[in-house]
Design an enzyme around this catalytic site. Structure first.
Site, PDB file in Angstrom:
ATOM      1  N   GLU A 245     -16.394  20.789  17.210  1.00 21.24           N
ATOM      2  CA  GLU A 245     -16.082  20.019  16.001  1.00 21.24           C
ATOM      3  C   GLU A 245     -16.751  18.651  16.006  1.00 21.24           C
ATOM      4  O   GLU A 245     -17.115  18.137  14.963  1.00 21.24           O
ATOM      5  CB  GLU A 245     -14.575  19.855  15.838  1.00 21.24           C
ATOM      6  CG  GLU A 245     -14.213  19.129  14.557  1.00 21.24           C
ATOM      7  CD  GLU A 245     -12.735  19.133  14.296  1.00 21.24           C
ATOM      8  OE1 GLU A 245     -12.102  18.102  14.557  1.00 21.24           O
ATOM      9  OE2 GLU A 245     -12.235  20.166  13.822  1.00 21.24           O
TER      10      GLU A 245
ATOM     11  N   GLU B 110     -11.842  21.694  19.870  1.00 20.12           N
ATOM     12  CA  GLU B 110     -12.041  22.572  18.734  1.00 20.12           C
ATOM     13  C   GLU B 110     -13.416  23.212  18.642  1.00 20.12           C
ATOM     14  O   GLU B 110     -14.254  22.826  17.838  1.00 20.12           O
ATOM     15  CB  GLU B 110     -11.668  21.846  17.445  1.00 20.12           C
ATOM     16  CG  GLU B 110     -10.203  21.481  17.440  1.00 20.12           C
ATOM     17  CD  GLU B 110      -9.663  21.107  16.071  1.00 20.12           C
ATOM     18  OE1 GLU B 110     -10.327  21.366  15.057  1.00 20.12           O
ATOM     19  OE2 GLU B 110      -8.560  20.560  16.041  1.00 20.12           O
TER      20      GLU B 110
ATOM     21  N   HIS C 102     -15.982  25.811  17.334  1.00 25.42           N
ATOM     22  CA  HIS C 102     -16.014  26.479  16.032  1.00 25.42           C
ATOM     23  C   HIS C 102     -16.950  27.676  15.989  1.00 25.42           C
ATOM     24  O   HIS C 102     -16.563  28.733  15.532  1.00 25.42           O
ATOM     25  CB  HIS C 102     -16.411  25.489  14.930  1.00 25.42           C
ATOM     26  CG  HIS C 102     -15.325  24.542  14.579  1.00 25.42           C
ATOM     27  ND1 HIS C 102     -14.366  24.830  13.639  1.00 25.42           N
ATOM     28  CD2 HIS C 102     -15.022  23.322  15.063  1.00 25.42           C
ATOM     29  CE1 HIS C 102     -13.521  23.812  13.546  1.00 25.42           C
ATOM     30  NE2 HIS C 102     -13.892  22.893  14.396  1.00 25.42           N
TER      31      HIS C 102
END
Length: 63
Positions: free
Chosen positions: A53, A36, A38
């Protein structure tokens, strides 16, 4: 986000990838460690930095 190479870079949230749209429209993907991505930024030396993340930062050479 525009990178120093003129390409557009984007995170692929809920994945482990960073995407790049070249000036000719070609789309490529780069696998990243962790999960993930970001946030994205570029430093004065032309390196992309991806905030993951997990709290880690991943440095990516745009070339």
């Amino acid at each position: 986000m525009a990178g120093p190479d003129g390409a557009r870079w984007f995170t692929e949230w809920a994945s482990c990838r960073l995407g790049r749209i070249a000036t000719d429209g070609t789309i490529t993907h780069l696998d990243l460690p962790g999960a993930e991505p970001h946030g994205l930024t570029v430093d004065p030396a032309g390196y992309l930095w991806v905030a993951m993340e997990s709290g880690a930062l991943v440095q990516v050479s745009p070339s």
